[in-house]
Design an enzyme around this catalytic site. Structure first.
Site, PDB file in Angstrom:
ATOM      1  CD  GLU A   1      -2.965  -1.691  -3.457  1.00  0.00           C
ATOM      2  OE1 GLU A   1      -3.073  -0.567  -2.861  1.00  0.00           O
ATOM      3  OE2 GLU A   1      -4.042  -2.431  -3.619  1.00  0.00           O
TER       4      GLU A   1
ATOM      5  CG  ASP B   1      -4.400  -7.897  -2.693  1.00  0.00           C
ATOM      6  OD1 ASP B   1      -5.398  -8.451  -2.735  1.00  0.00           O
ATOM      7  OD2 ASP B   1      -4.676  -6.758  -3.037  1.00  0.00           O
TER       8      ASP B   1
ATOM      9  CG  ASN C   1      -1.976   1.075   1.023  1.00  0.00           C
ATOM     10  OD1 ASN C   1      -2.354   1.390   0.097  1.00  0.00           O
ATOM     11  ND2 ASN C   1      -2.694   1.468   2.149  1.00  0.00           N
TER      12      ASN C   1
ATOM     13  CG  ASN D   1      -8.335  -6.876  -4.295  1.00  0.00           C
ATOM     14  OD1 ASN D   1      -8.397  -6.377  -3.236  1.00  0.00           O
ATOM     15  ND2 ASN D   1      -7.367  -6.223  -5.268  1.00  0.00           N
TER      16      ASN D   1
ATOM     17  CG  HIS E   1      -3.234  -6.233   2.067  1.00  0.00           C
ATOM     18  ND1 HIS E   1      -3.708  -6.932   1.158  1.00  0.00           N
ATOM     19  CD2 HIS E   1      -3.467  -4.842   1.525  1.00  0.00           C
ATOM     20  CE1 HIS E   1      -4.394  -6.511   0.402  1.00  0.00           C
ATOM     21  NE2 HIS E   1      -4.224  -5.156   0.605  1.00  0.00           N
TER      22      HIS E   1
END
Length: 234
Positions: free
Chosen positions: A36, A121, A10, A123, A221
């Site tokens: 990310e 990830d 992130n 999602n 995360h």
């Protein structure tokens, strides 16, 4: 042992300010798969592009401040391929489009006899045990029936393995890797398991230990760590 970590940071620069790079040096990981990163090459210091003992390879997002992926490796790769698919302003539609074209790509790799490890990830929480409030998320992105069916097809028909579930088939609350930043989701462990290491059987059978690292919060995360006994594959 071959230790592989997947981590949605992130924002790599943000995670680094929270000690992410220093923590990596203590893990003795061989590969770290990043999602990310939210940066361009010019935004990253040499220490973030190539931390001590690692070399970095990145795919930066076309739009500044968005997504982007990278890999830190202790080993020099035989070959590097960057890029797959495309992006779209409509996130869910982009997700459907990616899933549609990515599944046959994975099938082709497996059919070609390649051993594949997919980290990231996704999602998608696959089953009810993979998130706290599954009943309230049946119509929400990340737990839609079509998304879950995609993973089921990947596992049951294409023949890939969910490495975490191979090692921890019954885990519930300890399996979560993501928590909403709203309210007290993290403190109350209202989480989702949406970060995966997905492998062809030859690699999955080498997995010996899996850990979701929660001692330090670098992101919304948690890093997913898997140890593989590669000596068994020789």
């Amino acid at each position: 042992m071959l230790r592989i970590i997947t981590a949605n940071v992130n924002g790599l620069r943000s995670a680094a300010k929270k000690g992410f790079i220093e923590w990596l040096q203590t893990t003795h990981a061989d590969l770290i798969c990043l999602q990310e990163i939210k940066a361009q090459s010019a935004d990253l210091s040499p220490e973030l592009l190539n931390p001590s003992n690692y070399q970095g390879v990145f795919q930066f997002a076309q739009k500044k401040g968005y997504s982007g992926t990278g890999i830190y490796s202790k080993h020099t790769p035989d070959e590097i391929q960057i890029g797959f698919g495309e992006s779209s302003p409509d996130r869910q539609e982009a997700k459907w489009r990616f899933l549609k074209v990515f599944l046959p790509h994975l099938q082709d790799l497996k059919n070609a006899g390649m051993d594949v490890l997919l980290c990231g990830d996704m999602n998608i929480a696959h089953q009810e045990v993979d998130l706290k409030n599954w009943q309230g998320n049946l119509k929400n992105s990340g737990f839609l029936p079509e998304e879950r069916a995609w993973l089921t097809h990947l596992f049951s028909q294409v023949g890939f393995c969910d490495v975490y579930r191979t090692l921890e088939p019954g885990a519930t609350k300890t399996c979560y890797t993501w928590w909403s930043q709203r309210g007290q989701a993290y403190n109350n462990n209202v989480g989702w398991r949406i970060d995966y290491q997905i492998a062809t059987p030859a690699i999955a059978q080498l997995a010996k230990k899996v850990t979701v690292y929660k001692d330090t919060r670098f992101s919304d995360h948690a890093p997913l760590i898997v140890d593989y006994d590669y000596s068994l594959g020789k």
